[in-house]
Design a protein around this motif. Structure first.
Motif, PDB file in Angstrom:
ATOM      1  N   THR A 187       0.834  -1.194   0.000  1.00  0.00           N
ATOM      2  CA  THR A 187       0.000   0.000   0.000  1.00  0.00           C
ATOM      3  C   THR A 187       0.874   1.252   0.000  1.00  0.00           C
ATOM      4  O   THR A 187       2.061   1.208   0.290  1.00  0.00           O
ATOM      5  CB  THR A 187      -0.895  -0.008   1.254  1.00  0.00           C
ATOM      6  N   PRO A 193       2.247   2.818   8.257  1.00  0.00           N
ATOM      7  CA  PRO A 193       1.082   2.613   7.380  1.00  0.00           C
ATOM      8  C   PRO A 193       1.058   1.214   6.755  1.00  0.00           C
ATOM      9  O   PRO A 193       0.002   0.564   6.743  1.00  0.00           O
ATOM     10  CB  PRO A 193       1.255   3.679   6.296  1.00  0.00           C
ATOM     11  N   THR A 194       2.196   0.750   6.249  1.00  0.00           N
ATOM     12  CA  THR A 194       2.202  -0.539   5.536  1.00  0.00           C
ATOM     13  C   THR A 194       1.974  -1.705   6.503  1.00  0.00           C
ATOM     14  O   THR A 194       1.232  -2.634   6.184  1.00  0.00           O
ATOM     15  CB  THR A 194       3.525  -0.768   4.776  1.00  0.00           C
ATOM     16  N   SER A 243      -1.642  -1.852   7.294  1.00  0.00           N
ATOM     17  CA  SER A 243      -2.429  -2.405   6.183  1.00  0.00           C
ATOM     18  C   SER A 243      -2.351  -3.928   6.172  1.00  0.00           C
ATOM     19  O   SER A 243      -3.345  -4.597   5.892  1.00  0.00           O
ATOM     20  CB  SER A 243      -1.931  -1.851   4.844  1.00  0.00           C
ATOM     21  N   TYR A 251      -6.642  -0.137   3.198  1.00  0.00           N
ATOM     22  CA  TYR A 251      -5.798   0.920   2.646  1.00  0.00           C
ATOM     23  C   TYR A 251      -5.575   2.008   3.701  1.00  0.00           C
ATOM     24  O   TYR A 251      -6.367   2.152   4.640  1.00  0.00           O
ATOM     25  CB  TYR A 251      -6.471   1.541   1.431  1.00  0.00           C
ATOM     26  N   ASP A 252      -4.545   2.828   3.455  1.00  0.00           N
ATOM     27  CA  ASP A 252      -4.217   3.897   4.417  1.00  0.00           C
ATOM     28  C   ASP A 252      -5.410   4.811   4.705  1.00  0.00           C
ATOM     29  O   ASP A 252      -5.667   5.174   5.849  1.00  0.00           O
ATOM     30  CB  ASP A 252      -3.073   4.772   3.869  1.00  0.00           C
ATOM     31  N   VAL A 269      -1.813   7.272   8.010  1.00  0.00           N
ATOM     32  CA  VAL A 269      -1.389   7.708   6.673  1.00  0.00           C
ATOM     33  C   VAL A 269       0.085   8.105   6.630  1.00  0.00           C
ATOM     34  O   VAL A 269       0.567   8.592   5.610  1.00  0.00           O
ATOM     35  CB  VAL A 269      -2.280   8.853   6.131  1.00  0.00           C
ATOM     36  N   TYR A 316      -5.532   6.767  -0.882  1.00  0.00           N
ATOM     37  CA  TYR A 316      -4.830   7.537   0.149  1.00  0.00           C
ATOM     38  C   TYR A 316      -5.546   8.823   0.538  1.00  0.00           C
ATOM     39  O   TYR A 316      -5.482   9.257   1.677  1.00  0.00           O
ATOM     40  CB  TYR A 316      -3.422   7.860  -0.394  1.00  0.00           C
TER      41      TYR A 316
END
Ligand SMILES: *[C@@H]1O[C@H](CO)[C@@H](O)[C@H](O)[C@H]1NC(C)=O
Ligand SMILES: *[C@@H]1O[C@H](CO)[C@@H](O)[C@H](O)[C@H]1NC(C)=O
Ligand SMILES: *[C@@H]1O[C@H](CO)[C@@H](O)[C@H](O)[C@H]1NC(C)=O
Ligand SMILES: [Zn+2]
Length: 432
Positions: free
Chosen positions: A64, A71-72, A75, A81-82, A88, A301
């Protein structure tokens, strides 16, 4: 009369248990931070090879955006998703809270748009343990994993493995995570093309060997489905020649606030200054400034209040900052956070265990698909997420419906026929 009554009770019970056992009882999810999908090709990695041979390797992971650690990782464990899980960035500003998020922020309010697997598991009556993972120190929906640790780099990698083995063998937790902050650290300092990163890959391969040996030595190899992945890759940066100080392009008086730096930057313009800032940045050939509404949809995003009105993305290898002097005092050779379409940002994926196919090279899967995959393995229904089992179903050994064992008596997932035959058998049992 009485047979109908019994049937109804059993169906109610089954709905509460809400779990069918198609697979082994335990899943271990491991992340090696910043392990780029092609690192195993840089040097002999006998233990990664062993996982690929005895299990599954995906070519790479479509992760992502933002390709940053928090963030990743969030996820991966939420399948979101973020813009949906709300983390974020490693750094963010929330206009409603009027506060800055840092890696040390553990208040629920930052995190609770996502539901990590260790919480989903507990909601379905299973158990979980986290030997580190971003978000694992945060109370979410009034819960934590059954066992969790405050992040402490000084707990050695070998100690983390021992703790995880203990969680699997003695605590018998259904879902367990662990996290290693390498080879990310080495990649940042020396870059992904350095001899130092090659040495670190060898070290991480040895560490994987230790994990695999200990799983076997403790009789866990047929009980635990192991997934090894990462959050993002790494690319070379050049802080002498490919670094932009935003205040060399835009007068400081036009900007209210900047958030984050390096591969991306959020900018809050002063009233009426948005277009001037946007044009100034877009005149530079190596940076793209988007109005929030124009941020590409493929990043999933922009739909979050923590994304600021102007969002700047650097070309691969370039960096944007609000203080070039500070960056050059301590320049790194590697970074990540760039467009998730770049091959350099893609992480590894390996999986091995009683329910994974062996010697199977899989096409790319998405990091948001991992949450659903783990829920499938644990036999629990996933909470709303952005993943699909379609991209990972092939990783699992072909499944024979007769093997399914449900906690109550019947399975809602195995279809109407077996439900019907079960009811018939109860009716027969009661009548005889
Ligand atoms: C930039 O960083 C340097 C070195 O840390 C510091 O001395 C200087 O005050 C900073 N400049 C600004 C404008 O913050
Ligand atoms: C992963 O990304 C590649 C390259 O962008 C694309 O071709 C592929 O379809 C993607 N796979 C999935 C499962 O999203
Ligand atoms: C991702 O999943 C969340 C939760 O179901 C949903 O609200 C959101 O719309 C989804 N995003 C996309 C792009 O489908
Ligand atoms: Zn990372």
């Amino acid at each position: 009369m009485s047979s109908v009554f019994i049937t109804m009770i059993c169906i109610t019970e089954e709905a509460a248990a809400d779990r069918c056992k198609k697979y082994a009882d335990q899943v271990l999810l491991v992340s090696m931070d910043g392990f780029r999908y092609d690192y195993p090709e840089k040097t002999p990695t006998p233990n990664f090879d062993k996982m690929a041979r005895n299990g599954v390797r995906a070519q790479y992971v479509n992760n992502t955006f933002l390709t940053k650690t928090f963030p990743t990782h969030y996820s991966i464990v939420t399948g979101l998703y973020d813009e949906s899980h709300g983390i974020v960035g490693n750094t963010m500003y929330d206009p409603q809270f009027d506060e800055i998020f840092t890696l040390a922020s553990k208040e629920t309010k930052w995190w609770d748009s996502g539901e990590p697997i260790w919480i989903t598991a507990r909601k379905h009556g299973l158990t979980s343990g986290t030997m580190f993972w971003p978000g694992s120190e945060v109370e979410i929906q009034g819960m934590y994993a059954n066992k969790w640790y405050n992040y402490d780099k000084s707990i050695t990698f070998d100690q983390r493995i021992d703790i995880v083995i203990n969680m699997l063998k003695h605590d018998k937790f259904n879902f367990v995570t662990t996290y290693f902050h390498e080879p990310d650290r080495t990649g940042h300092i020396y870059g992904p093309n350095s001899p130092e990163i090659v040495e670190k890959i060898t070290e991480m391969d040895t560490l994987l060997g230790t994990l695999l040996d200990k799983l076997t030595a403790n009789g866990l190899q047929n009980k635990v489905n192991l997934i090894l992945t990462s959050d993002h890759g790494m690319t070379e940066i050049d802080c002498e020649n490919k670094l932009l100080d935003i205040y060399n392009l835009v007068d400081k008086s036009l900007i209210e606030r900047t958030v984050d730096s390096g591969p991306i930057m959020h900018v809050v313009p002063n009233v009426g200054q948005g277009d001037t800032i946007l044009n100034a940045i877009n005149n530079h050939p190596h940076f793209t400034a988007y109005r929030k509404a124009d941020i590409p949809d493929r990043w999933h995003y922009k739909n979050n209040r923590r994304v600021m009105p102007i969002f700047v993305v650097s070309d691969e290898g370039w960096s944007i900052t609000e203080n070039a002097t500070a960056i050059r005092l301590n320049p790194g050779k590697g970074n990540h956070g760039y467009d998730n379409d770049l091959m350099s940002m893609k992480p590894i994926f390996y999986a091995m265990g009683p329910n994974f196919r062996s010697n199977f090279l899989a096409p790319p899967l998405r990091s948001v698909d991992i949450y659903t995959l783990v829920c499938e393995l644990l036999g629990i229904s996933p909470s709303p997420n952005n993943g699909t089992l379609d991209n990972t179903a092939d990783l699992l050994q072909p499944f024979n419906n007769d093997q399914q064992i449900c906690d109550g008596a019947i399975s809602f997932t195995s279809g109407r026929l077996s439900l019907l035959s079960w009811i018939l058998s109860v009716v027969v049992m009661v009548m005889t």
